[in-house]
Structures are given as structure tokens and as C-alpha cells.
Scaffold this motif. Sequence first.
Motif, PDB file in Angstrom:
ATOM      1  N   THR A   1       0.849  -1.189   0.000  1.00 18.32           N
ATOM      2  CA  THR A   1       0.000   0.000   0.000  1.00 18.32           C
ATOM      3  C   THR A   1       0.888   1.244   0.000  1.00 18.32           C
ATOM      4  OG1 THR A   1      -0.056   0.159   2.408  1.00 18.32           O
ATOM      5  CG2 THR A   1      -1.764  -1.208   1.360  1.00 18.32           C
ATOM      6  N   ASP A   2       0.314   2.380  -0.334  1.00 15.02           N
ATOM      7  CA  ASP A   2       1.069   3.640  -0.296  1.00 15.02           C
ATOM      8  C   ASP A   2       1.604   3.901   1.106  1.00 15.02           C
ATOM      9  OD1 ASP A   2       0.553   3.964  -2.963  1.00 15.02           O
ATOM     10  OD2 ASP A   2      -0.838   5.651  -2.723  1.00 15.02           O
ATOM     11  N   GLU A   3       0.805   3.591   2.117  1.00 19.91           N
ATOM     12  CA  GLU A   3       1.236   3.785   3.499  1.00 19.91           C
ATOM     13  C   GLU A   3       2.457   2.910   3.820  1.00 19.91           C
ATOM     14  OE1 GLU A   3      -0.398   2.924   7.988  1.00 19.91           O
ATOM     15  OE2 GLU A   3      -1.851   3.621   6.481  1.00 19.91           O
ATOM     16  N   GLU A   4       2.431   1.647   3.376  1.00 16.45           N
ATOM     17  CA  GLU A   4       3.575   0.760   3.619  1.00 16.45           C
ATOM     18  C   GLU A   4       4.822   1.274   2.915  1.00 16.45           C
ATOM     19  OE1 GLU A   4       1.282  -3.509   4.231  1.00 16.45           O
ATOM     20  OE2 GLU A   4       1.640  -2.775   2.191  1.00 16.45           O
ATOM     21  N   LEU A   5       4.658   1.791   1.701  1.00 23.94           N
ATOM     22  CA  LEU A   5       5.804   2.355   0.993  1.00 23.94           C
ATOM     23  C   LEU A   5       6.373   3.546   1.751  1.00 23.94           C
ATOM     24  CD1 LEU A   5       4.542   2.190  -2.697  1.00 23.94           C
ATOM     25  CD2 LEU A   5       6.345   0.800  -1.664  1.00 23.94           C
ATOM     26  N   ARG A   6       5.500   4.438   2.236  1.00 24.56           N
ATOM     27  CA  ARG A   6       5.971   5.610   2.988  1.00 24.56           C
ATOM     28  C   ARG A   6       6.724   5.188   4.246  1.00 24.56           C
ATOM     29  NH1 ARG A   6       0.741   7.361   1.524  1.00 24.56           N
ATOM     30  NH2 ARG A   6       0.848   8.842  -0.183  1.00 24.56           N
ATOM     31  N   GLU A   7       6.235   4.139   4.926  1.00 22.09           N
ATOM     32  CA  GLU A   7       6.925   3.649   6.131  1.00 22.09           C
ATOM     33  C   GLU A   7       8.333   3.170   5.807  1.00 22.09           C
ATOM     34  OE1 GLU A   7       4.437   0.658   7.873  1.00 22.09           O
ATOM     35  OE2 GLU A   7       2.888   2.111   8.455  1.00 22.09           O
ATOM     36  N   LEU A   8       8.548   2.731   4.571  1.00 25.67           N
ATOM     37  CA  LEU A   8       9.875   2.274   4.139  1.00 25.67           C
ATOM     38  C   LEU A   8      10.716   3.401   3.546  1.00 25.67           C
ATOM     39  CD1 LEU A   8       8.748  -1.065   2.486  1.00 25.67           C
ATOM     40  CD2 LEU A   8      10.024  -0.808   4.624  1.00 25.67           C
ATOM     41  N   GLY A   9      10.159   4.626   3.577  1.00 25.69           N
ATOM     42  CA  GLY A   9      10.893   5.762   3.037  1.00 25.69           C
ATOM     43  C   GLY A   9      10.802   5.892   1.534  1.00 25.69           C
ATOM     44  N   ILE A  10       9.778   5.305   0.938  1.00 30.07           N
ATOM     45  CA  ILE A  10       9.588   5.356  -0.516  1.00 30.07           C
ATOM     46  C   ILE A  10       8.388   6.237  -0.821  1.00 30.07           C
ATOM     47  CG2 ILE A  10       9.057   3.998  -2.588  1.00 30.07           C
ATOM     48  CD1 ILE A  10      10.354   1.597  -1.082  1.00 30.07           C
ATOM     49  N   ASP A  11       8.574   7.218  -1.698  1.00 33.42           N
ATOM     50  CA  ASP A  11       7.479   8.083  -2.116  1.00 33.42           C
ATOM     51  C   ASP A  11       6.675   7.343  -3.181  1.00 33.42           C
ATOM     52  OD1 ASP A  11       5.739   9.973  -3.150  1.00 33.42           O
ATOM     53  OD2 ASP A  11       7.262  11.527  -3.349  1.00 33.42           O
ATOM     54  N   PRO A  12       5.399   7.012  -2.904  1.00 36.16           N
ATOM     55  CA  PRO A  12       4.596   6.256  -3.878  1.00 36.16           C
ATOM     56  C   PRO A  12       4.495   6.945  -5.231  1.00 36.16           C
ATOM     57  CG  PRO A  12       3.473   6.383  -1.768  1.00 36.16           C
ATOM     58  CD  PRO A  12       4.660   7.277  -1.678  1.00 36.16           C
ATOM     59  N   GLU A  13       4.519   8.284  -5.246  1.00 41.33           N
ATOM     60  CA  GLU A  13       4.414   9.027  -6.503  1.00 41.33           C
ATOM     61  C   GLU A  13       5.659   8.836  -7.365  1.00 41.33           C
ATOM     62  OE1 GLU A  13       1.567  10.469  -7.417  1.00 41.33           O
ATOM     63  OE2 GLU A  13       0.764   9.757  -5.514  1.00 41.33           O
ATOM     64  N   GLU A  14       6.787   8.572  -6.731  1.00 38.30           N
ATOM     65  CA  GLU A  14       8.038   8.386  -7.472  1.00 38.30           C
ATOM     66  C   GLU A  14       8.359   6.920  -7.707  1.00 38.30           C
ATOM     67  OE1 GLU A  14      11.180  10.507  -5.596  1.00 38.30           O
ATOM     68  OE2 GLU A  14      10.059  12.394  -5.559  1.00 38.30           O
ATOM     69  N   ASN A  15       7.555   6.037  -7.171  1.00 39.47           N
ATOM     70  CA  ASN A  15       7.781   4.601  -7.283  1.00 39.47           C
ATOM     71  C   ASN A  15       7.080   4.079  -8.543  1.00 39.47           C
ATOM     72  OD1 ASN A  15       8.638   2.012  -6.506  1.00 39.47           O
ATOM     73  ND2 ASN A  15       6.652   1.595  -5.577  1.00 39.47           N
ATOM     74  N   THR A  16       7.752   4.205  -9.663  1.00 39.71           N
ATOM     75  CA  THR A  16       7.174   3.772 -10.935  1.00 39.71           C
ATOM     76  C   THR A  16       8.030   2.671 -11.543  1.00 39.71           C
ATOM     77  OG1 THR A  16       8.372   5.496 -12.117  1.00 39.71           O
ATOM     78  CG2 THR A  16       6.141   6.020 -11.394  1.00 39.71           C
ATOM     79  N   PRO A  17       7.410   1.735 -12.232  1.00 32.92           N
ATOM     80  CA  PRO A  17       8.181   0.665 -12.868  1.00 32.92           C
ATOM     81  C   PRO A  17       8.960   1.215 -14.057  1.00 32.92           C
ATOM     82  CG  PRO A  17       5.870   0.475 -13.439  1.00 32.92           C
ATOM     83  CD  PRO A  17       5.982   1.597 -12.438  1.00 32.92           C
ATOM     84  N   GLY A  18       9.950   0.464 -14.444  1.00 33.06           N
ATOM     85  CA  GLY A  18      10.735   0.848 -15.613  1.00 33.06           C
ATOM     86  C   GLY A  18      12.108   1.342 -15.216  1.00 33.06           C
ATOM     87  N   GLY A  19      12.781   1.910 -16.162  1.00 37.99           N
ATOM     88  CA  GLY A  19      14.130   2.387 -15.893  1.00 37.99           C
ATOM     89  C   GLY A  19      15.136   1.283 -16.161  1.00 37.99           C
ATOM     90  N   GLU A  20      16.369   1.628 -15.968  1.00 43.12           N
ATOM     91  CA  GLU A  20      17.447   0.675 -16.216  1.00 43.12           C
ATOM     92  C   GLU A  20      17.706  -0.164 -14.975  1.00 43.12           C
ATOM     93  OE1 GLU A  20      20.979   2.238 -17.988  1.00 43.12           O
ATOM     94  OE2 GLU A  20      19.858   3.775 -19.061  1.00 43.12           O
ATOM     95  N   LEU A  21      18.054  -1.411 -15.230  1.00 42.79           N
ATOM     96  CA  LEU A  21      18.418  -2.308 -14.135  1.00 42.79           C
ATOM     97  C   LEU A  21      19.852  -2.025 -13.714  1.00 42.79           C
ATOM     98  CD1 LEU A  21      16.986  -5.696 -15.442  1.00 42.79           C
ATOM     99  CD2 LEU A  21      16.068  -4.293 -13.618  1.00 42.79           C
ATOM    100  N   PRO A  22      20.165  -2.227 -12.445  1.00 44.69           N
ATOM    101  CA  PRO A  22      21.571  -2.134 -12.013  1.00 44.69           C
ATOM    102  C   PRO A  22      22.410  -3.181 -12.734  1.00 44.69           C
ATOM    103  CG  PRO A  22      20.082  -2.339 -10.129  1.00 44.69           C
ATOM    104  CD  PRO A  22      19.282  -2.543 -11.356  1.00 44.69           C
ATOM    105  N   ASP A  23      23.684  -2.908 -12.897  1.00 45.49           N
ATOM    106  CA  ASP A  23      24.577  -3.820 -13.613  1.00 45.49           C
ATOM    107  C   ASP A  23      24.538  -5.235 -13.042  1.00 45.49           C
ATOM    108  OD1 ASP A  23      25.361  -1.848 -15.342  1.00 45.49           O
ATOM    109  OD2 ASP A  23      27.197  -1.340 -14.232  1.00 45.49           O
ATOM    110  N   VAL A  24      24.382  -5.347 -11.729  1.00 47.83           N
ATOM    111  CA  VAL A  24      24.396  -6.656 -11.095  1.00 47.83           C
ATOM    112  C   VAL A  24      23.218  -7.519 -11.547  1.00 47.83           C
ATOM    113  CG1 VAL A  24      23.082  -6.005  -9.037  1.00 47.83           C
ATOM    114  CG2 VAL A  24      24.790  -7.812  -8.878  1.00 47.83           C
ATOM    115  N   LEU A  25      22.144  -6.898 -12.038  1.00 49.55           N
ATOM    116  CA  LEU A  25      20.970  -7.646 -12.470  1.00 49.55           C
ATOM    117  C   LEU A  25      20.926  -7.882 -13.987  1.00 49.55           C
ATOM    118  CD1 LEU A  25      18.224  -5.994 -10.259  1.00 49.55           C
ATOM    119  CD2 LEU A  25      19.397  -8.168  -9.900  1.00 49.55           C
ATOM    120  N   THR A  26      21.915  -7.417 -14.693  1.00 52.91           N
ATOM    121  CA  THR A  26      21.915  -7.620 -16.147  1.00 52.91           C
ATOM    122  C   THR A  26      22.899  -8.677 -16.552  1.00 52.91           C
ATOM    123  OG1 THR A  26      23.474  -5.816 -16.474  1.00 52.91           O
ATOM    124  CG2 THR A  26      21.132  -5.314 -16.680  1.00 52.91           C
TER     125      THR A  26
END
Length: 81
Positions: free
Chosen positions: A56-81
Motif C-alpha cells: 500500500t502507499d502507506e507501507e511504501l511511505r513507512e519504508l521511506g519510498i514516495d509512492p508518486e516516485e515509485n514507478t516501474p521501468g528504468g534501467e536495471l543495475p549492472d548486477v541484475l543484467t
Amino acid sequence: MDAGEEIRLTKDGDTDLWTAVDVERGVVSQGETREAALENLDEAVEGHDGAGRPPTDEELRELGIDPEENTPGGELPDVLT
């Protein structure tokens, strides 16, 4: 787990940890006992098969993650490629 699925249990002689493998799914887990390895494997298989729910958005905020900025996509870190 369904009947007929192949589960392999092995014990590492160096660490004394048990490893449980769901051969069909390729999911692996460990535990200090056979029972713990199998219980951990059940949990890992549930996650693999899509159990659970998105946070939930509340759970994300508790972890220090802004739900509005938490979007899928972007580049994977080198360790995952």
C-alpha cells in the motif's frame, strides 16, 4: 505443492544446512532442518506463483519510498543484467 511434483532435499556437509528444490519451478530454499527447508520452500513457491499483494502507499511511505516516485521501468543495475 501438488502431488507428483519433484522436490529434492540435500544436506550440505560443510554447513549442515538442508536445501530444498522444487525441480519444476526452479525454486530453491534452505533451512537448518529438513522441515524448515520444506517450509521455506513452500513460502518461496507461493511468492514465485504470485501470492501476496502489492504494498500500500502507506507501507511504501513507512519504508521511506514516495509512492508518486515509485514507478516501474528504468534501467536495471549492472548486477541484475
